[in-house]
Design an enzyme around this catalytic site. Sequence first.
Site, PDB file in Angstrom:
ATOM      1  CB  THR A 297       4.308  -8.211  -9.509  1.00  0.00           C
ATOM      2  OG1 THR A 297       3.682  -9.479  -9.321  1.00  0.00           O
ATOM      3  CG2 THR A 297       4.175  -7.390  -8.239  1.00  0.00           C
TER       4      THR A 297
ATOM      5  N   GLY B 177       7.795  -3.876 -22.447  1.00  0.00           N
ATOM      6  CA  GLY B 177       6.956  -5.079 -22.490  1.00  0.00           C
ATOM      7  C   GLY B 177       5.708  -4.847 -23.332  1.00  0.00           C
ATOM      8  CB  THR B 178       3.404  -1.946 -23.609  1.00  0.00           C
ATOM      9  OG1 THR B 178       3.112  -2.014 -22.214  1.00  0.00           O
ATOM     10  CG2 THR B 178       2.150  -1.567 -24.366  1.00  0.00           C
TER      11      THR B 178
ATOM     12  N   PRO C 278       0.075  -7.786 -16.515  1.00  0.00           N
ATOM     13  CG  PRO C 278       1.520  -8.956 -17.896  1.00  0.00           C
ATOM     14  CD  PRO C 278       0.084  -8.869 -17.509  1.00  0.00           C
TER      15      PRO C 278
ATOM     16  CG  HIS D 204       8.514   3.717 -21.318  1.00  0.00           C
ATOM     17  ND1 HIS D 204       8.251   3.131 -22.533  1.00  0.00           N
ATOM     18  CD2 HIS D 204       7.520   3.317 -20.477  1.00  0.00           C
ATOM     19  CE1 HIS D 204       7.150   2.395 -22.446  1.00  0.00           C
ATOM     20  NE2 HIS D 204       6.678   2.495 -21.208  1.00  0.00           N
ATOM     21  CG  HIS D 205      10.295   6.485 -16.686  1.00  0.00           C
ATOM     22  ND1 HIS D 205      11.269   5.708 -16.108  1.00  0.00           N
ATOM     23  CD2 HIS D 205       9.174   5.715 -16.726  1.00  0.00           C
ATOM     24  CE1 HIS D 205      10.762   4.532 -15.792  1.00  0.00           C
ATOM     25  NE2 HIS D 205       9.483   4.509 -16.160  1.00  0.00           N
TER      26      HIS D 205
ATOM     27  CE  LYS E 253       9.990   0.116 -20.297  1.00  0.00           C
ATOM     28  NZ  LYS E 253       9.550  -0.774 -19.231  1.00  0.00           N
TER      29      LYS E 253
ATOM     30  CG  MET F  87       1.649   0.662  -9.515  1.00  0.00           C
ATOM     31  SD  MET F  87       0.470   1.173 -10.775  1.00  0.00           S
ATOM     32  CE  MET F  87      -0.343  -0.377 -11.151  1.00  0.00           C
TER      33      MET F  87
ATOM     34  N   PRO G  15       0.796  -1.240   0.000  1.00  0.00           N
ATOM     35  CG  PRO G  15       0.068  -0.930   2.209  1.00  0.00           C
ATOM     36  CD  PRO G  15       0.719  -1.940   1.305  1.00  0.00           C
TER      37      PRO G  15
ATOM     38  CE  LYS H   7      11.468  -1.245   4.448  1.00  0.00           C
ATOM     39  NZ  LYS H   7      11.628  -0.592   3.167  1.00  0.00           N
TER      40      LYS H   7
HETATM   41  P1  NAP Z   1       6.956   0.867  -5.760  1.00  0.00           P
HETATM   42  O1  NAP Z   1       6.578   2.299  -5.644  1.00  0.00           O
HETATM   43  O2  NAP Z   1       8.383   0.480  -5.594  1.00  0.00           O
HETATM   44  O3  NAP Z   1       6.071   0.047  -4.703  1.00  0.00           O
HETATM   45  C1  NAP Z   1       6.268  -1.281  -4.334  1.00  0.00           C
HETATM   46  C2  NAP Z   1       5.831  -1.413  -2.884  1.00  0.00           C
HETATM   47  O4  NAP Z   1       5.745  -2.782  -2.540  1.00  0.00           O
HETATM   48  C3  NAP Z   1       6.821  -0.764  -1.904  1.00  0.00           C
HETATM   49  O5  NAP Z   1       6.103   0.046  -1.002  1.00  0.00           O
HETATM   50  C4  NAP Z   1       7.437  -1.970  -1.209  1.00  0.00           C
HETATM   51  O6  NAP Z   1       7.809  -1.707   0.107  1.00  0.00           O
HETATM   52  C5  NAP Z   1       6.285  -2.948  -1.247  1.00  0.00           C
HETATM   53  N1  NAP Z   1       6.695  -4.331  -1.014  1.00  0.00           N
HETATM   54  C6  NAP Z   1       7.771  -4.985  -1.496  1.00  0.00           C
HETATM   55  N2  NAP Z   1       7.761  -6.266  -1.061  1.00  0.00           N
HETATM   56  C7  NAP Z   1       6.671  -6.401  -0.285  1.00  0.00           C
HETATM   57  C8  NAP Z   1       6.098  -7.498   0.444  1.00  0.00           C
HETATM   58  N3  NAP Z   1       6.676  -8.692   0.479  1.00  0.00           N
HETATM   59  N4  NAP Z   1       4.944  -7.286   1.120  1.00  0.00           N
HETATM   60  C9  NAP Z   1       4.342  -6.082   1.108  1.00  0.00           C
HETATM   61  N5  NAP Z   1       4.825  -5.006   0.433  1.00  0.00           N
HETATM   62  C10 NAP Z   1       5.981  -5.178  -0.245  1.00  0.00           C
HETATM   63  O7  NAP Z   1       6.510   0.292  -7.171  1.00  0.00           O
HETATM   64  P2  NAP Z   1       5.221   0.672  -8.038  1.00  0.00           P
HETATM   65  O8  NAP Z   1       5.581   1.589  -9.123  1.00  0.00           O
HETATM   66  O9  NAP Z   1       4.095   0.994  -7.137  1.00  0.00           O
HETATM   67  O10 NAP Z   1       4.934  -0.745  -8.723  1.00  0.00           O
HETATM   68  C11 NAP Z   1       4.570  -1.852  -7.932  1.00  0.00           C
HETATM   69  C12 NAP Z   1       4.558  -3.104  -8.795  1.00  0.00           C
HETATM   70  O11 NAP Z   1       3.571  -2.977  -9.818  1.00  0.00           O
HETATM   71  C13 NAP Z   1       5.879  -3.352  -9.519  1.00  0.00           C
HETATM   72  O12 NAP Z   1       6.097  -4.735  -9.558  1.00  0.00           O
HETATM   73  C14 NAP Z   1       5.637  -2.793 -10.922  1.00  0.00           C
HETATM   74  O13 NAP Z   1       6.422  -3.431 -11.901  1.00  0.00           O
HETATM   75  C15 NAP Z   1       4.187  -3.140 -11.090  1.00  0.00           C
HETATM   76  N6  NAP Z   1       3.444  -2.254 -12.021  1.00  0.00           N
HETATM   77  C16 NAP Z   1       2.415  -2.860 -12.666  1.00  0.00           C
HETATM   78  C17 NAP Z   1       1.620  -2.124 -13.520  1.00  0.00           C
HETATM   79  C18 NAP Z   1       0.491  -2.829 -14.212  1.00  0.00           C
HETATM   80  O14 NAP Z   1      -0.233  -2.185 -14.987  1.00  0.00           O
HETATM   81  N7  NAP Z   1       0.308  -4.130 -13.984  1.00  0.00           N
HETATM   82  C19 NAP Z   1       1.862  -0.770 -13.710  1.00  0.00           C
HETATM   83  C20 NAP Z   1       2.897  -0.153 -13.006  1.00  0.00           C
HETATM   84  C21 NAP Z   1       3.681  -0.927 -12.144  1.00  0.00           C
HETATM   85  P3  NAP Z   1       9.329  -1.259   0.488  1.00  0.00           P
HETATM   86  O15 NAP Z   1       9.390   0.202   0.162  1.00  0.00           O
HETATM   87  O16 NAP Z   1       9.402  -1.539   1.937  1.00  0.00           O
HETATM   88  O17 NAP Z   1      10.237  -2.099  -0.350  1.00  0.00           O
END
Ligand code: NAP
Length: 268
Positions: A102, A167-168, A128, A157-158, A161, A17, A13, A40
Site C-alpha cells: 500500500t 508517483g512513479t 510503493p 495512465h487510465h 487515476k 492485487m 485476497p 467480509k
Molecule cells: P482493490 O482491488 O481495491 O483491493 C483492495 C482489497 O483490500 C479489497 O478486496 C478490500 O476489501 C481489501 N481490504 C480493505 N481493507 C482491508 C482490511 N482491513 N483487511 C483485509 N482486507 C482489506 O485494490 P488493488 O488494486 O488490489 O490495490 C490494493 C492496494 O495495493 C492499494 O493500496 C493500491 O494502491 C496498492 N497497489 C500497489 C502496487 C505496488 O506495486 N506496490 C500496485 C498496484 C496497487 P473490500 O472490498 O471489502 O473493501
Amino acid sequence: MSQENIRIIIAGPRGKMGKEAVKMVTDTEHFTLQAVVDTKNAGKKLSELEDQPNLDIPVYDDFITCINEVDADVLIDLTKPESGKKHLEAALENGVRPVIGTTGFTDEEIRNYSSIAEEKEIGAVIAPNFAVGAILMMKFAQMAAKYMPDIEIIEKHHDQKLDAPSGTAVKTAQMIKEVRQSQTQGHPDEKEEMKGARGADDDGLRIHSVRLPGLVAHQEVLLGTTGQTLSIKHDTIDRSAFMPGVKMAVETVMKLDMLVYGLENLME
Ligand code: NAP
C-alpha cells in the site's frame, strides 16, 4: 539445493492485487499460504471465496486474531493505506515480517517503523511500486541523465487515476535530480501559447501526464542531446506485472533485520 519454505499470510485476497498474490504464492513451491485476512469473509475457507483456488485455507477478518492462531513468517499486505499501516505495525510487534504494497507513508512514519524494525531486529519491506521493470526504467533513466541532462518524462495512465503526475514519475524525477544539475530546458524565450503545453516544470525537467480509458500504467523517459535521443519506456499491461517484485520482496525480507523502503533498494 531446495529453498527454505516461507509461511505467508495475505491481507486483501479479494482485491485485484490480492488475487494475483494468492496465485503467485500458491504457485511457488517454497511458499506456503497459511491464512488470508478479509474483513467480509471471517470463518470461511479460501475455496468459498469467488475466483479463488480450491484450498482449505482459513479466512480471518482481523490480522491480530490471525497471527495469534496461525504461524507465519511473512505478511503480504495489499489492502488500503490505513489498514496497511495498522497491519505493518502489528506484524512488526508480533515477529511477522511485513511486505507492504500500500502507498501513502510519510517520511516520519517510515522513520518510526524503521526504528521499530531495527529495535526488534526484524526485516520489513514497503514498496510503493513492485514492478521490477518500472524500477529498472528509473535506474536506467538516472544512469543516462548524468550524460544527457535534457529530459522529458511522459507518463500515461487510465482515466480513473486521481493524482498527476504519477508517483512513479515523481520518483523518477527525484532519482534523476540526484545526478542532474538544475537547468532550464528548451529555448530561453519559449512561450506557452496554451497553458500546460510544456508540462510540469521540476527543476527544468518536464513531466507530462496523459489520462485515457484503455491505458493501464505506462511511462517513457525521453533524453536528448546533439544529434541523438534516447527513449526508456516501461508498460504495465496487467497486475501480474507486480508479482515477480512481491516474490523477490518476500524472499529478501527473510534475510533482512531492518526496514527497506522501495524495491529499488533491494535491487543491486
Ligand atoms: P482493490 O482491488 O481495491 O483491493 C483492495 C482489497 O483490500 C479489497 O478486496 C478490500 O476489501 C481489501 N481490504 C480493505 N481493507 C482491508 C482490511 N482491513 N483487511 C483485509 N482486507 C482489506 O485494490 P488493488 O488494486 O488490489 O490495490 C490494493 C492496494 O495495493 C492499494 O493500496 C493500491 O494502491 C496498492 N497497489 C500497489 C502496487 C505496488 O506495486 N506496490 C500496485 C498496484 C496497487 P473490500 O472490498 O471489502 O473493501
